[in-house]
Write a protein that holds these residues in place. Sequence first.
Motif, PDB file in Angstrom:
ATOM      1  N   THR A   7       0.826  -1.211   0.000  1.00 53.43           N
ATOM      2  CA  THR A   7       0.000   0.000   0.000  1.00 53.43           C
ATOM      3  C   THR A   7       0.856   1.256   0.000  1.00 53.43           C
ATOM      4  O   THR A   7       0.352   2.352  -0.170  1.00 53.43           O
ATOM      5  CB  THR A   7      -0.885   0.044   1.261  1.00 53.43           C
ATOM      6  N   HIS A   8       2.152   1.075   0.251  1.00 50.97           N
ATOM      7  CA  HIS A   8       3.085   2.215   0.242  1.00 50.97           C
ATOM      8  C   HIS A   8       4.490   1.667  -0.007  1.00 50.97           C
ATOM      9  O   HIS A   8       4.696   0.442  -0.024  1.00 50.97           O
ATOM     10  CB  HIS A   8       3.005   3.026   1.553  1.00 50.97           C
ATOM     11  N   THR A   9       5.439   2.571  -0.213  1.00 49.94           N
ATOM     12  CA  THR A   9       6.810   2.110  -0.452  1.00 49.94           C
ATOM     13  C   THR A   9       7.574   1.944   0.860  1.00 49.94           C
ATOM     14  O   THR A   9       8.733   1.530   0.858  1.00 49.94           O
ATOM     15  CB  THR A   9       7.553   3.092  -1.397  1.00 49.94           C
ATOM     16  N   PHE A  47       0.445  12.068  11.937  1.00 47.54           N
ATOM     17  CA  PHE A  47       0.650  10.768  12.596  1.00 47.54           C
ATOM     18  C   PHE A  47       0.912   9.659  11.579  1.00 47.54           C
ATOM     19  O   PHE A  47       0.165   9.497  10.614  1.00 47.54           O
ATOM     20  CB  PHE A  47      -0.565  10.379  13.442  1.00 47.54           C
ATOM     21  N   PHE A  48       1.974   8.937  11.782  1.00 47.05           N
ATOM     22  CA  PHE A  48       2.227   7.675  11.091  1.00 47.05           C
ATOM     23  C   PHE A  48       2.798   6.745  12.149  1.00 47.05           C
ATOM     24  O   PHE A  48       3.661   7.164  12.935  1.00 47.05           O
ATOM     25  CB  PHE A  48       3.249   7.844   9.949  1.00 47.05           C
ATOM     26  N   PRO A  49       2.347   5.498  12.205  1.00 40.11           N
ATOM     27  CA  PRO A  49       2.820   4.600  13.267  1.00 40.11           C
ATOM     28  C   PRO A  49       4.325   4.339  13.190  1.00 40.11           C
ATOM     29  O   PRO A  49       4.948   4.010  14.201  1.00 40.11           O
ATOM     30  CB  PRO A  49       2.044   3.297  13.000  1.00 40.11           C
ATOM     31  N   PHE A  50       4.916   4.482  12.002  1.00 35.27           N
ATOM     32  CA  PHE A  50       6.341   4.133  11.842  1.00 35.27           C
ATOM     33  C   PHE A  50       7.266   5.331  11.970  1.00 35.27           C
ATOM     34  O   PHE A  50       8.475   5.202  11.805  1.00 35.27           O
ATOM     35  CB  PHE A  50       6.570   3.416  10.503  1.00 35.27           C
ATOM     36  N   THR A  51       6.715   6.522  12.236  1.00 33.56           N
ATOM     37  CA  THR A  51       7.578   7.678  12.507  1.00 33.56           C
ATOM     38  C   THR A  51       7.105   8.355  13.781  1.00 33.56           C
ATOM     39  O   THR A  51       5.918   8.340  14.111  1.00 33.56           O
ATOM     40  CB  THR A  51       7.560   8.692  11.336  1.00 33.56           C
ATOM     41  N   TYR A  75      -0.520   0.120  -4.244  1.00 33.17           N
ATOM     42  CA  TYR A  75      -1.919  -0.246  -4.517  1.00 33.17           C
ATOM     43  C   TYR A  75      -2.798   0.020  -3.303  1.00 33.17           C
ATOM     44  O   TYR A  75      -2.374  -0.221  -2.176  1.00 33.17           O
ATOM     45  CB  TYR A  75      -2.005  -1.746  -4.835  1.00 33.17           C
ATOM     46  N   ARG A  76      -3.991   0.495  -3.561  1.00 29.68           N
ATOM     47  CA  ARG A  76      -4.951   0.605  -2.453  1.00 29.68           C
ATOM     48  C   ARG A  76      -6.341   0.261  -2.948  1.00 29.68           C
ATOM     49  O   ARG A  76      -6.665   0.518  -4.106  1.00 29.68           O
ATOM     50  CB  ARG A  76      -4.934   2.014  -1.852  1.00 29.68           C
ATOM     51  N   HIS A  77      -7.116  -0.289  -2.043  1.00 32.39           N
ATOM     52  CA  HIS A  77      -8.479  -0.645  -2.394  1.00 32.39           C
ATOM     53  C   HIS A  77      -9.319   0.631  -2.325  1.00 32.39           C
ATOM     54  O   HIS A  77      -9.909   0.925  -1.293  1.00 32.39           O
ATOM     55  CB  HIS A  77      -8.981  -1.718  -1.430  1.00 32.39           C
ATOM     56  N   TYR A  97      15.427   9.672   9.600  1.00 29.40           N
ATOM     57  CA  TYR A  97      14.140  10.218   9.164  1.00 29.40           C
ATOM     58  C   TYR A  97      13.683   9.491   7.911  1.00 29.40           C
ATOM     59  O   TYR A  97      14.481   8.847   7.219  1.00 29.40           O
ATOM     60  CB  TYR A  97      14.197  11.737   8.949  1.00 29.40           C
ATOM     61  N   ALA A  98      12.375   9.569   7.676  1.00 34.60           N
ATOM     62  CA  ALA A  98      11.797   8.936   6.489  1.00 34.60           C
ATOM     63  C   ALA A  98      10.737   9.859   5.928  1.00 34.60           C
ATOM     64  O   ALA A  98      10.188  10.699   6.643  1.00 34.60           O
ATOM     65  CB  ALA A  98      11.181   7.589   6.862  1.00 34.60           C
ATOM     66  N   PHE A  99      10.499   9.735   4.646  1.00 35.92           N
ATOM     67  CA  PHE A  99       9.408  10.504   4.040  1.00 35.92           C
ATOM     68  C   PHE A  99       8.838   9.702   2.883  1.00 35.92           C
ATOM     69  O   PHE A  99       9.480   8.795   2.346  1.00 35.92           O
ATOM     70  CB  PHE A  99       9.891  11.886   3.553  1.00 35.92           C
ATOM     71  N   GLY A 100       7.612  10.031   2.524  1.00 33.96           N
ATOM     72  CA  GLY A 100       6.961   9.356   1.411  1.00 33.96           C
ATOM     73  C   GLY A 100       6.206  10.388   0.599  1.00 33.96           C
ATOM     74  O   GLY A 100       5.440  11.179   1.149  1.00 33.96           O
ATOM     75  N   VAL A 101       6.473  10.405  -0.696  1.00 28.31           N
ATOM     76  CA  VAL A 101       5.824  11.399  -1.545  1.00 28.31           C
ATOM     77  C   VAL A 101       5.073  10.693  -2.675  1.00 28.31           C
ATOM     78  O   VAL A 101       5.564   9.714  -3.229  1.00 28.31           O
ATOM     79  CB  VAL A 101       6.855  12.442  -2.068  1.00 28.31           C
ATOM     80  N   LEU A 120       3.742  16.081   1.284  1.00 29.05           N
ATOM     81  CA  LEU A 120       4.209  14.729   1.628  1.00 29.05           C
ATOM     82  C   LEU A 120       4.138  14.460   3.135  1.00 29.05           C
ATOM     83  O   LEU A 120       3.984  15.381   3.937  1.00 29.05           O
ATOM     84  CB  LEU A 120       5.647  14.519   1.131  1.00 29.05           C
ATOM     85  N   GLY A 121       4.284  13.172   3.465  1.00 30.85           N
ATOM     86  CA  GLY A 121       4.311  12.761   4.862  1.00 30.85           C
ATOM     87  C   GLY A 121       5.745  12.395   5.234  1.00 30.85           C
ATOM     88  O   GLY A 121       6.491  11.876   4.407  1.00 30.85           O
ATOM     89  N   ALA A 122       6.111  12.683   6.486  1.00 35.83           N
ATOM     90  CA  ALA A 122       7.496  12.421   6.887  1.00 35.83           C
ATOM     91  C   ALA A 122       7.571  12.278   8.403  1.00 35.83           C
ATOM     92  O   ALA A 122       6.573  12.448   9.112  1.00 35.83           O
ATOM     93  CB  ALA A 122       8.387  13.577   6.429  1.00 35.83           C
ATOM     94  N   GLY A 123       8.744  11.992   8.896  1.00 37.40           N
ATOM     95  CA  GLY A 123       8.935  11.925  10.342  1.00 37.40           C
ATOM     96  C   GLY A 123      10.241  11.250  10.693  1.00 37.40           C
ATOM     97  O   GLY A 123      10.975  10.784   9.812  1.00 37.40           O
ATOM     98  N   MET A 124      10.528  11.229  12.004  1.00 41.51           N
ATOM     99  CA  MET A 124      11.722  10.538  12.477  1.00 41.51           C
ATOM    100  C   MET A 124      11.376   9.059  12.622  1.00 41.51           C
ATOM    101  O   MET A 124      10.313   8.715  13.160  1.00 41.51           O
ATOM    102  CB  MET A 124      12.144  11.098  13.851  1.00 41.51           C
TER     103      MET A 124
HETATM  104  N1  PHE Z   1       3.948   5.600   3.864  1.00 42.28           N
HETATM  105  C1  PHE Z   1       3.205   6.795   4.159  1.00 42.28           C
HETATM  106  C2  PHE Z   1       1.932   6.825   3.307  1.00 42.28           C
HETATM  107  O1  PHE Z   1       1.852   6.134   2.342  1.00 42.28           O
HETATM  108  C3  PHE Z   1       4.017   8.027   3.898  1.00 42.28           C
HETATM  109  C4  PHE Z   1       5.202   8.154   4.788  1.00 42.28           C
HETATM  110  C5  PHE Z   1       6.430   7.596   4.450  1.00 42.28           C
HETATM  111  C6  PHE Z   1       5.101   8.847   5.986  1.00 42.28           C
HETATM  112  C7  PHE Z   1       7.526   7.737   5.278  1.00 42.28           C
HETATM  113  C8  PHE Z   1       6.191   8.964   6.829  1.00 42.28           C
HETATM  114  C9  PHE Z   1       7.393   8.433   6.478  1.00 42.28           C
HETATM  115  O2  PHE Z   1       1.006   7.543   3.603  1.00 42.28           O
END
Ligand code: PHE
Length: 363
Positions: free
Chosen positions: A193-195, A273-277, A219-221, A330-334, A307-311
Amino acid sequence: MSQFPDPKSLLHDAEKQVDHARSPEALAEVRITWLGRKEGRLTVLLKQLGSLSMEDKKRYGPALNELKSSLEALLTSKEKTLAAQERARTLEKDTLDITLSGSPYVHGRLHPLSQVMNELVSIFRSLGFVCADGPEIENDYYNFESLNVPANHPARDMQDTFYLAQGSGQGTQQALFPEHGAPSTEPPTLLRTHTSPVQVRIMQKYPPPIAIVCPGRVYRHEAQDATHLAVFHQMEGLLVDEGVSFADLKGTLARFAQLFFAPTIKTRFRPSFFPFTEPSAQMDVSCWICEGSGCPACKGSGWIELLGAGMVNPKVLSGVNIDPEKYSGYAFGVGIERIAFIKYGVNDLRLFYENDIRFLEQF
Ligand code: PHE
């Protein structure tokens, strides 16, 4: 030798025939009539010369030879004239107009999403990141569990996906042919559902320092509409090292926005909020259409969510045996479609997948 014809009248006859010939074929006939090797009129006469008296030989010999060369010259010149006329006629018939400009050659080009993806990767390469890759068919562990999204966690609601038969490979076999073995204990297989699962796969494989970006399909439903697609693209970013702080995250992403959009672009971070950051943030960029004063593109706010991001959450680091006391990251997803849609002012994401040349040609 009264029966021997007069060379002058012979030449006269030949001239008339040459004159009447209107085509190369007709002229070839004339040549044969006079100079044909066996029965040509002149050829025959030249052969007969031998049987003449000395006196007649002297009289007719030079005259006939002269006649032969005159006739040859005449035929050659007429052949040239006829060939030139023939060429002129074909040119007239042919409609080839060499002054007409040709039809333009259509160059193919990369799809706008590929262009955006390449540009993103090259910007992050220039900042010291390397490009990584991971599977689109993932399992529950990498897509959710390892990213601190346990089963029944509400965050799963946001990322409903397509599940495959239990497990991959062997597991799939078992789902299709249960009589072949016991039920699989492998985690359920799904379309990612995400990278973000690539973060975990990379951290399992390589020790810090790590600096990667990973573009790819997700992919997302989803029910598809102008702003939602069931198949789309993201680019993940991950940096893990000693002493990485939120300032590094802000600095890198702000620089990226300047390089991708415009040097004057402004960025802002809002808590998310993202559970992994932990902490998590949403990065917005100032709307360059209205330059922040408010317009339909930014829904009047002057800002566009990018985009979403975080530590990286310490739980994620521990899960891959990286000591969170020593390392941070840190991580981010665009979203690729989203960023292309913002950069080019496209108002419907589905346009990227309709393959309408009139749309694609604009990039
Ligand atoms: N994976 C998150 C999403 O698809 C985006 C994200 C990636 C957020 C990395 C924080 C860090 O919404």
